[in-house]
Structures are given as C-alpha cells and as structure tokens.
Design a protein around this motif. Structure first.
Motif, PDB file in Angstrom:
ATOM      1  N   THR A 162      -4.295   9.524   5.221  1.00  0.00           N
ATOM      2  CA  THR A 162      -3.902   8.715   4.184  1.00  0.00           C
ATOM      3  C   THR A 162      -4.394   9.891   2.924  1.00  0.00           C
ATOM      4  O   THR A 162      -5.680   9.307   3.011  1.00  0.00           O
ATOM      5  N   THR A 210       1.875   1.973  -3.248  1.00  0.00           N
ATOM      6  CA  THR A 210       1.050   2.218  -4.790  1.00  0.00           C
ATOM      7  C   THR A 210       1.132   3.287  -4.906  1.00  0.00           C
ATOM      8  O   THR A 210       0.964   4.194  -4.169  1.00  0.00           O
ATOM      9  N   ILE A 258      -6.060   9.116  -0.639  1.00  0.00           N
ATOM     10  CA  ILE A 258      -5.837   8.182  -2.366  1.00  0.00           C
ATOM     11  C   ILE A 258      -6.401   8.752  -3.076  1.00  0.00           C
ATOM     12  O   ILE A 258      -7.990   9.903  -3.359  1.00  0.00           O
ATOM     13  N   THR A 299       0.308   7.299   2.338  1.00  0.00           N
ATOM     14  CA  THR A 299      -0.040   8.270   3.561  1.00  0.00           C
ATOM     15  C   THR A 299       1.219   8.892   4.394  1.00  0.00           C
ATOM     16  O   THR A 299       2.443   8.768   3.952  1.00  0.00           O
ATOM     17  N   ASN A 339       1.009  -1.427   0.068  1.00  0.00           N
ATOM     18  CA  ASN A 339      -0.669  -0.034   0.065  1.00  0.00           C
ATOM     19  C   ASN A 339       0.680   1.486  -0.195  1.00  0.00           C
ATOM     20  O   ASN A 339       0.800   2.393  -0.563  1.00  0.00           O
ATOM     21  N   ASN A 371      -1.664   6.636  -4.422  1.00  0.00           N
ATOM     22  CA  ASN A 371      -1.669   6.354  -2.606  1.00  0.00           C
ATOM     23  C   ASN A 371      -0.600   7.162  -1.380  1.00  0.00           C
ATOM     24  O   ASN A 371       0.480   6.531  -1.841  1.00  0.00           O
TER      25      ASN A 371
END
Length: 176
Positions: free
Chosen positions: A80, A61, A82, A66, A58, A64
């Motif tokens: 996060t 990615t 996205i 964070t 994650n 994405n």
C-alpha cells in the motif's frame, strides 16, 4: 505481467473494493506468518467489526493505493502507498503493509509490487519522496528496499515488543 520462478505468470494491479475479501484473507495470513512485520496483531485483527467493509472503504479512499500480485485468481502479495493529506506534507507518501505469501517469496513478486507503488508515486506530481519502515532484522526486505534506492535515514531501537522481545526499526526514504 512478471514471471516468477518456474515461469509462473504474476499480474500486478491496483486493488479495488471487489478485492476486499481476498485482501483481508491475505492480511490475516500476513499477521500470522510475519507478526514482527506489522503493528496490528492477528488477535486484534480478527476482533474487528465488519473488516471486509473497512477494507472496501480503504481500497476506495483517495490517496490510498493498494497493489496486488495475482497468480491466476489468487492474491499472493500486496503493498500500500498512501499519500499524506495535510497540506505541508503532501509531498510525502508512505509504503505500508508489504507482504508476499511465503510460497512466492524470492520470485520477484515483492520487487514488482514495490516498483508498481513507486511508479504510481512518480505519476502524482505532488509526491517527491516515499518513506517506509522495516524491521532492522528483516534482511530480505532491506536488500529489496536498498536495490530500489531506499536509503536509511533513521534507526529506532525497541520500536516494537513482541512476546517479550524488543525489535528495532529502520526508517528509509526514496527521493523521487
């Protein structure tokens, strides 16, 4: 760098795969401390196979992002951002998994994290707005989101049921 209560320096940065274990440990804390704020339960989370590998994936990615708040080497907060992938909605991004450890709440860490996520969204030309959902009863979070310009665009009654109690959601948007 920001400074929390007591002059404690807090650093905000985007997390990478090397931060996966720290992220996972804070995520488990979040699920225990604020179960009403997340769709995933602690019980479901600890049943996952290879959770650290999933987090590493994650955090690596594309689209994405964070961000973590660090007090020294300790991860004390996360958020996060996205970006939507489908062509027709790539102008949207969503805020998920916002959490600050209780001992650091009220020290400006959440605001610093969310500001970093908003700044990242603004740096991506395609993103025009950010959506998020918040429990309608979470007054501190709602106050922060309002302060940073998020407006309510929807209200969902009985969005979640936790231990037999229904919880409502507010849906908010920030137009960039």
């Amino acid at each position: 760098m920001i400074y929390g209560k007591g002059g404690c320096p807090v650093k905000i940065r985007q997390l990478s795969a090397v931060d996966a274990e720290k992220y996972w440990n804070l995520r488990l804390e979040a699920l225990q401390e604020a179960p009403e704020a997340f769709l995933t339960t602690y019980e479901d989370a600890i049943k996952r196979e290879n959770p650290i590998a999933q987090v590493e994936s994650n955090l690596s990615t594309e689209g994405n992002y964070t961000f973590g708040a660090f007090d020294g080497d300790e991860l004390i907060g996360v958020v996060t951002l996205i970006q939507e992938k489908a062509e027709k909605i790539q102008h949207r991004a969503n805020i998920f998994a916002m959490y600050v450890t209780p001992k650091k709440q009220g020290a400006g860490v959440g605001e610093a994290l969310l500001t970093e996520a908003i700044d990242k969204a603004k740096s991506i030309e395609a993103i025009e707005k950010i959506n998020l959902s918040v429990m309608a009863s979470n007054e501190p979070a709602k106050k922060l989101y309002t302060k940073l310009g998020f407006k309510v665009f929807g209200y969902e009654e009985k969005a979640m049921k936790l231990n037999g109690v229904y919880l409502d959601d507010e849906h908010r948007v920030l137009h960039l």
